[in-house]
Design a protein around this motif. Structure first.
Motif, short mmCIF file in Angstrom:
data_model
loop_
_atom_site.label_atom_id
_atom_site.label_comp_id
_atom_site.label_asym_id
_atom_site.label_seq_id
_atom_site.Cartn_x
_atom_site.Cartn_y
_atom_site.Cartn_z
N LEU A 153 0.81 -1.21 0.00
CA LEU A 153 0.00 0.00 0.00
C LEU A 153 0.84 1.27 0.00
O LEU A 153 0.43 2.27 -0.58
N GLY A 200 -6.04 6.61 5.60
CA GLY A 200 -6.50 5.22 5.59
C GLY A 200 -5.35 4.24 5.72
O GLY A 200 -5.43 3.26 6.49
N VAL A 201 -4.26 4.47 4.99
CA VAL A 201 -3.10 3.58 5.07
C VAL A 201 -2.50 3.60 6.47
O VAL A 201 -2.10 2.56 7.01
N LEU A 254 -9.70 4.62 3.04
CA LEU A 254 -8.91 4.30 1.84
C LEU A 254 -9.82 4.08 0.63
O LEU A 254 -9.53 4.54 -0.48
N PHE A 310 -6.23 8.95 1.40
CA PHE A 310 -5.43 7.76 1.13
C PHE A 310 -4.41 7.57 2.25
O PHE A 310 -4.28 6.48 2.83
#
Length: 546
Positions: A138, A185-186, A223, A182
């Motif tokens: 990711l 979320g990661v 994400l 993004f």
């Protein structure tokens, strides 16, 4: 040393990166050099991706493993920066390269001279796209995602013009916000699982403690929103029609696959992280994709019917494509996924060809010249066209006949007319939904499947109505119009893209079998997980095994 132990897997990333960096050393007035290097790099990229896809097909036909990891730095997984070539990533690489070459050829007629560093930006965009499809973790997905977006920020503004600048700035702000989501979320996912390797995550998610599962699902949801923005799901798609319709033609053509990056990641991660082995998190978010896809498809149909400008018609067709694919992911059936992948290729090629064709069709219209912020001299409109009249009527000029044929082909492709690939893809999706166990093994026809079938049929009807209406207004009305001067280098890319859709029709059987293997692997990810986690390290040069 076998084929896969070579470094060809990393070539789709390294080749455009090196070519883009090399071109930065030369002034933009060296157009011939830059064009040659860029076109050679794109053509080489296409050859490499086709070769990789061919070897994947041979592996699948022989019953061998089709997951081929590449350990960057030769560290063992899950610590390695890992690139993974499998049928899905190989398919997306080949599709991207197939769009890149025609778009780049089209730009050589005029657009590559409209601003600085066009070729470097274009190649960096390809690098980001290829990296996003190949990466196996990711964090590097985020890195390649940002490389792709950074290049797209320059390309979406390419060519100046008030409309393009306004739409481009909106595009930049929205995608910066998506990048922030993004990263958040990661971070949440890493905080719970302690890893970002996708295969390792699939193992960790199944064993996550109940008290940590809420945080994990929150990170996955955030994400997912970032990629739903990129995929253009309603109501997160407000930025897409203005940005795509205002972009330069070759930029919009390659942007047709950028929205599919979100689709690719959602398809990959939803089945890898939240499949049947994910415990209580199995099927997490699937209903959002299903009903969000239906809303997106409905919104796209309304936009297609309401569009008066060709650019907006093509842009809303992107939303129709995204909505269809999101529904297919939400259904979660391998047969539907097979048809969806075929539809992804068909619709992306058709929309890309349509974006290129639009500039040629609108070239003689003064309003379009103002939107594109170019002069009539740039098009070479200094020559007068002679009118040929006969007693029976007016002969259509050859240029308009060619453009009309291309427009009709795009219309039939977008509408899904038989026997073209759009029809075959929709038929495969419906067949997979109605026969989940195979032909003759019919399942329960739920209201959701009825709605899916109705939306598929109505989306084709909406595209047919809109394209017919626009075609009549553009080509058959008696109003005098300027016959545009179209160069061969601009017609050939459109013909190449349409030819690829014809090849999909002729070779539908082999392509569908390969995509069925791809879909089966996605829905049974144990082979992917095992292939990545048990990837052997490369032996140092000069050593041999005892």
């Amino acid at each position: 040393m076998n084929f896969w132990s070579d470094h060809l897997i990393v070539a789709p990333i390294v080749l455009p990166l090196m070519a883009a960096a090399f071109l930065l050393f030369f002034d933009d007035r060296r157009r011939v050099l830059k064009s040659t290097v860029s076109l050679l790099a794109a053509t080489g990229l296409l050859a490499i991706t086709v070769l990789l896809l061919f070897h994947l097909h041979m592996d699948a036909s022989a019953g061998e493993a089709t997951t081929h990891p590449y350990l960057v730095g030769n560290w063992p997984p899950p610590f390695a920066i890992v690139l993974v070539l499998d049928p899905l990533s190989g398919f997306m690489l080949a599709l991207t390269a197939s769009l890149a070459v025609p778009a780049l050829i089209f730009s050589l007629a005029r657009w590559h001279r409209a601003g600085p560093h066009f070729h470097s930006l274009f190649l960096l965009l390809l690098m980001g796209l290829n990296g996003a499809f190949l990466t196996g973790d990711l964090f590097n997905l985020f890195v390649f995602f940002e490389v792709m977006l950074a290049a797209s920020y320059g390309l979406v503004l390419y060519g100046s013009g008030q409309l393009r600048v306004r739409a481009g700035l909106h595009y930049i702000v929205v995608n910066l916000a998506a990048s922030l989501l993004f990263l958040i979320g990661v971070s949440l996912i890493y905080g719970v699982t302690g890893t970002l390797n996708m295969a390792h995550l699939a193992q960790r998610i199944a064993t996550t403690q109940p008290e940590d599962r809420l945080m994990l699902e929150a990170g996955a949801a955030i994400l997912g929103i970032a990629f739903l923005v990129k995929a253009g799901m309603w109501p997160l798609s407000f930025w897409l029609p203005p940005a795509y319709s205002a972009a330069a033609a070759p930029v919009a053509a390659i942007f047709a696959v950028m929205s599919k990056v979100g689709i690719y990641v959602l398809l990959r991660l939803s089945l890898l992280f939240f499949g049947d082995d994910a415990g209580s998190s199995a099927d997490f978010g699937r209903d959002v994709l299903l009903y969000g896809g239906m809303a997106t498809l409905t919104f796209g149909m309304i936009g297609v019917l309401a569009s008066q400008a060709l650019g907006r018609l093509a842009s809303f067709s992107v939303l129709v494509s995204s909505g269809t694919l999101l529904i297919a992911i939400g259904i979660g059936n391998a047969g539907v996924t097979t048809g969806a992948l075929f539809y992804l290729a068909s619709s992306t090629l058709a929309i890309s060809a349509f974006f290129l064709l639009i500039e040629l069709i609108e070239r003689g219209q003064d309003a379009t010249a103002n939107v594109l912020a170019v002069t009539m001299e740039a098009y070479g409109e200094g020559e007068e066209e002679e009118e040929e009249e006969e007693a029976g009527g007016v002969i259509m000029p050859g240029t308009l006949a060619v453009l009309g044929f291309g427009f009709a082909a795009c219309g039939m492709l977008l509408a899904g007319m038989p026997p073209l690939p759009g029809f075959l893809a929709k038929f495969a999706m419906l067949s997979g939904a109605l026969n989940p166990g195979g032909i003759g093994e019919g399942g329960e026809m739920t209201p959701v499947l009825w709605a899916f079938a109705a939306l598929l049929i109505l989306s084709g009807l909406a595209a047919l109505i809109a394209m017919t209406r626009t075609g009549i207004r553009t080509f058959w009305t008696p109003v005098e119009q300027t016959v545009p001067r179209v160069l061969l280098i601009e017609v050939v890319p459109v013909a190449l893209l349409l030819g690829l859709t014809l090849a999909l029709t002729v070779q539908a059987g082999p392509v569908m079998r390969f995509l069925n293997t791809t879909a089966q692997g996605l829905h049974s990810p144990a082979g992917y997980i095992e292939g990545v986690m048990q990837a052997p390290r490369t032996e140092p040069w000069g050593t041999s095994k005892p």
